[in-house]
Design an enzyme around this catalytic site. Structure first.
Site, PDB file in Angstrom:
ATOM      1  N   ASP A 148       0.818  -1.206   0.000  1.00 38.47           N
ATOM      2  CA  ASP A 148       0.000   0.000   0.000  1.00 38.47           C
ATOM      3  C   ASP A 148       0.857   1.264   0.000  1.00 38.47           C
ATOM      4  O   ASP A 148       2.091   1.210   0.082  1.00 38.47           O
ATOM      5  CB  ASP A 148      -0.967  -0.004   1.181  1.00 38.47           C
ATOM      6  N   ARG A 158       3.744   8.450 -16.694  1.00 38.03           N
ATOM      7  CA  ARG A 158       4.263   7.485 -17.668  1.00 38.03           C
ATOM      8  C   ARG A 158       3.040   6.951 -18.401  1.00 38.03           C
ATOM      9  O   ARG A 158       2.069   6.516 -17.786  1.00 38.03           O
ATOM     10  CB  ARG A 158       5.026   6.363 -16.961  1.00 38.03           C
ATOM     11  N   ASP A 199       1.085   4.347 -20.515  1.00 36.78           N
ATOM     12  CA  ASP A 199       1.011   2.960 -20.946  1.00 36.78           C
ATOM     13  C   ASP A 199       0.714   2.915 -22.447  1.00 36.78           C
ATOM     14  O   ASP A 199      -0.069   3.726 -22.961  1.00 36.78           O
ATOM     15  CB  ASP A 199      -0.101   2.266 -20.152  1.00 36.78           C
ATOM     16  N   GLU A 205       5.615   4.721 -23.019  1.00 36.65           N
ATOM     17  CA  GLU A 205       6.055   3.334 -23.197  1.00 36.65           C
ATOM     18  C   GLU A 205       6.194   3.057 -24.694  1.00 36.65           C
ATOM     19  O   GLU A 205       5.205   2.898 -25.408  1.00 36.65           O
ATOM     20  CB  GLU A 205       5.058   2.351 -22.584  1.00 36.65           C
ATOM     21  N   ASP A 207       7.091  -5.885 -17.236  1.00 37.13           N
ATOM     22  CA  ASP A 207       6.793  -6.576 -18.490  1.00 37.13           C
ATOM     23  C   ASP A 207       7.911  -7.489 -18.966  1.00 37.13           C
ATOM     24  O   ASP A 207       7.793  -8.089 -20.042  1.00 37.13           O
ATOM     25  CB  ASP A 207       6.499  -5.549 -19.593  1.00 37.13           C
ATOM     26  N   ASP A 213       5.816 -12.196 -16.184  1.00 35.10           N
ATOM     27  CA  ASP A 213       4.592 -12.007 -15.412  1.00 35.10           C
ATOM     28  C   ASP A 213       3.909 -13.358 -15.143  1.00 35.10           C
ATOM     29  O   ASP A 213       3.680 -14.122 -16.067  1.00 35.10           O
ATOM     30  CB  ASP A 213       3.675 -11.088 -16.227  1.00 35.10           C
TER      31      ASP A 213
END
Length: 622
Positions: free
Chosen positions: A203, A358, A360, A389, A463, A530
């Site tokens: 958190d 940033r 995505d 990205e 990623d 991932d």
């Protein structure tokens, strides 16, 4: 013109293999790399004697335009180079990407200078040749000064640190795990779905508690993977753009985190996911979780026009075919204003203390959206940053049938620098020195200097596989998640991986741009793709040697002015890579050894898989 894919093979001219042109050498091109518009560049080529040339021309075209010929004239002096020198000047008045080459009419027929390895020009026959790129950026293109010379740190919020605090309003369908450090769930459910609905409860308060730790690492800016409400542990399926996910905390806790971080000299960059939302969201509401009238519920929804339905309500455009991720129509006035407009999402979070965004999948956002995002970010502060990205060379990237203009002045400040990452990891595994130099210098040459100084240089991300695993483990290509879940480095592999990781991190910290440490790389975290690259930070079980090494790199980074905006020179010295950064009255030189044997540099031996800093820096490491 562009990338010239599928060109026919050119025939090399016999006995003319010597260097005719070199775009990195000021003896051939008066200004290195990308230039501001209205800059004049003098181009020089040096051709063999006795060609019987009747015409020598510099040929240039703006991307997608017509070739323009500029006659070149012989110089009185060769300037110390080999052969007969011809020169011409050209002023680049408009921003954009230009392509150029050289043409000679000779007694041997028409000859051309093609781009070869290392940006060297060699003579050939056949006009369809690889051309040189010239990037031209707009007047006044600047990037945030306060970030230059700093260190980024990327955090996957669910897995960095759990404060132990219980949070209200957490949805009841989440699996809250109490086994910090356990393996993330990866098996599909009975319906074949991977829900990513197990949470380790990291958190914002946990991040706040670790600000002192981050400061000791030399971190000057955090990049947080998505923190907005969403119903998966990665949170790339946004449910509410204006609310912090309740398991992470509250909007006010985010504001307090930014304020405390700022007081310690640390910024906070947010992950902006604007190409799609979750189907389980306030805006689409396919699962019926929210009281709002979502686009899936009725064409009368205020959000209906945000999405692209082909057959209402069950057929719609979705991100890479995942129906849980309906695509947004970013040019829809309602959605555009909601994100970029006055009191929109961007303005709201910057006002709460964020340093920037940033973006995505930036290459899936249309130019209008990127233009609007920049306007919204810079309206708040010129020192706020916008990072995209983009996995390839962002200066000449094509997507959706058009050349993108990310880095010429009205869109991005920076991109995630995957080309550097790939080059560094290949080199650290024993790759060829000239190949590394070529891959790095091609980016340095193509990117505007303002963008180059704030490139986000990662070795691992959410990623990719962890760097230490990529450097010493088996390749996971062709293997499924079951195979990946059962693999960890052996003790010998880990020891080798650590040596290679230190070499790679030293390059990451010394090359132009901003090193971005993926949480836990400094602690020795490993894992394939991932979700195995998204494990819990091993608090209390860190690799102390790697941790101490990362702190030293952070101190070095903070102490050297040349690492803020200095120039870069790369060369080969024996079996070693030599790196020189220079600027603002400061000069740093380092040698890198990616072999398993000690190698000699001009300043002494360099250990296997090690590096050596010039004695003039007062620091020596290997």
């Amino acid at each position: 013109m562009g990338a010239f894919a599928g060109m026919k093979k050119v025939v090399e001219v016999e006995s003319m293999s010597h260097q005719v042109y070199q775009s990195w050498d000021p003896g051939y091109k008066s200004v290195f790399g990308a230039v501001e518009q209205e800059t004049e560049i003098r181009f020089t080529i040096r051709i063999p004697e006795n060609l019987g040339e009747t015409y020598v021309g510099f040929v240039v075209c703006r991307d997608g335009g017509e070739d323009f010929y500029v006659q070149m004239f012989p110089e009185n002096s060769s300037g110390g180079g080999d052969g007969r020198a011809y020169t011409a000047a050209y002023r680049f008045d408009q921003p954009g990407i230009y392509w150029y080459y050289f043409k000679l009419c000779t007694s041997k027929g028409d000859l051309f200078v093609k781009k070869d390895f290392g940006s060297t020009g060699t003579l050939c026959r056949g006009e369809e040749v690889s051309r040189f790129q010239q990037t031209v950026y707009e007047h006044g293109y600047t990037t945030p000064e306060h970030l230059k010379g700093g260190v980024f740190y990327q955090i996957f919020p669910d897995r960095f640190c759990y404060s132990g605090r219980r949070h209200p309003d957490v949805p009841g369908d989440r699996i809250l795990r109490s086994d910090w450090g356990g393996q993330p769930f990866y098996q599909p459910d009975a319906q074949g779905r991977v829900l990513n609905n197990d949470y380790f409860c990291g958190d914002l308060e946990g991040i706040r508690q670790k600000l002192g730790y981050l400061k000791e690492l030399g971190v000057t800016c955090l990049y947080l993977n998505p923190v907005f409400e969403a119903h998966s542990n990665h949170r790339y399926n946004v449910a509410d753009y204006r609310r912090i996910d309740p398991l992470l905390g509250s909007n006010e806790e985010f504001k307090a985190l930014c304020a405390e971080a700022k007081a310690m000299g640390i910024g906070v960059v947010l992950d902006g996911v604007f190409s799609h939302t979750g189907s389980d969201s306030v805006y689409f509401n396919k699962e019926g979780r929210y009281p709002s009238l979502g686009a899936y519920n009725s064409p009368d929804s205020p959000y209906y026009s945000w999405y692209k339905f082909t057959h209402y309500p069950d057929a719609y455009h979705s991100w890479w075919g995942f129906t849980t991720l309906p695509e947004t129509d970013e040019c829809n006035p309602g959605f555009y204003d909601f994100i970029c407009g006055s009191q929109g999402v961007v303005e709201y979070w910057l006002g709460m203390g964020a340093t920037g965004f940033r973006l995505d999948v930036a290459d899936e956002l249309p130019d209008k959206m990127l233009d609007g995002l920049r306007q919204a970010v810079k309206a708040h502060s010129k020192e706020a940053i916008l990072i995209g990205e983009v996995w390839e060379d962002a200066s000449n990237k094509e997507s959706y049938g058009q050349r993108r203009r990310y880095l010429i002045g009205r869109q991005l400040d920076s991109v995630m620098n995957y080309p550097f990452r790939n080059a560094i990891l290949d080199f650290a595994r024993g790759g060829d020195v000239p190949c590394f130099v070529n891959r790095v210098m091609s980016i340095v040459e193509n990117y505007p200097k303002p963008a180059l100084d704030v490139l986000l240089n990662s070795l691992s991300t959410h990623d990719t596989a962890r760097a230490i695993t990529e450097l010493a483990g088996e390749s996971c290509e062709g293997h499924d998640r079951n195979w990946q879940s059962q693999r960890a480095l052996t003790l010998d592999q880990y020891a080798l991986g650590k040596q290679r990781l230190k070499l790679a991190m030293a390059l990451q910290y010394l090359l132009p741009g901003l090193p971005c440490v993926y949480y836990g790389d400094e602690a020795g975290m490993q894992g394939y793709k991932d979700p195995f690259n998204r494990g819990c930070f091993p608090w209390g079980h860190e690799d102390q040697e790697l941790l101490a090494f990362t702190k030293k790199l952070g101190s070095l980074r903070a102490s050297r002015k040349c690492l803020q905006k200095g120039t870069l020179a790369l060369s080969q010295e024996g079996a070693l890579l030599k790196l020189v950064r220079q600027g603002d009255g400061d000069r740093l030189c380092a040698w890198f050894n990616n072999t398993d044997q000690v190698q000699e540099s001009s300043e002494g031996p360099v250990e296997a898989w090690g590096f050596l800093l010039s004695k003039k820096t007062g620091n020596k490491a290997s």
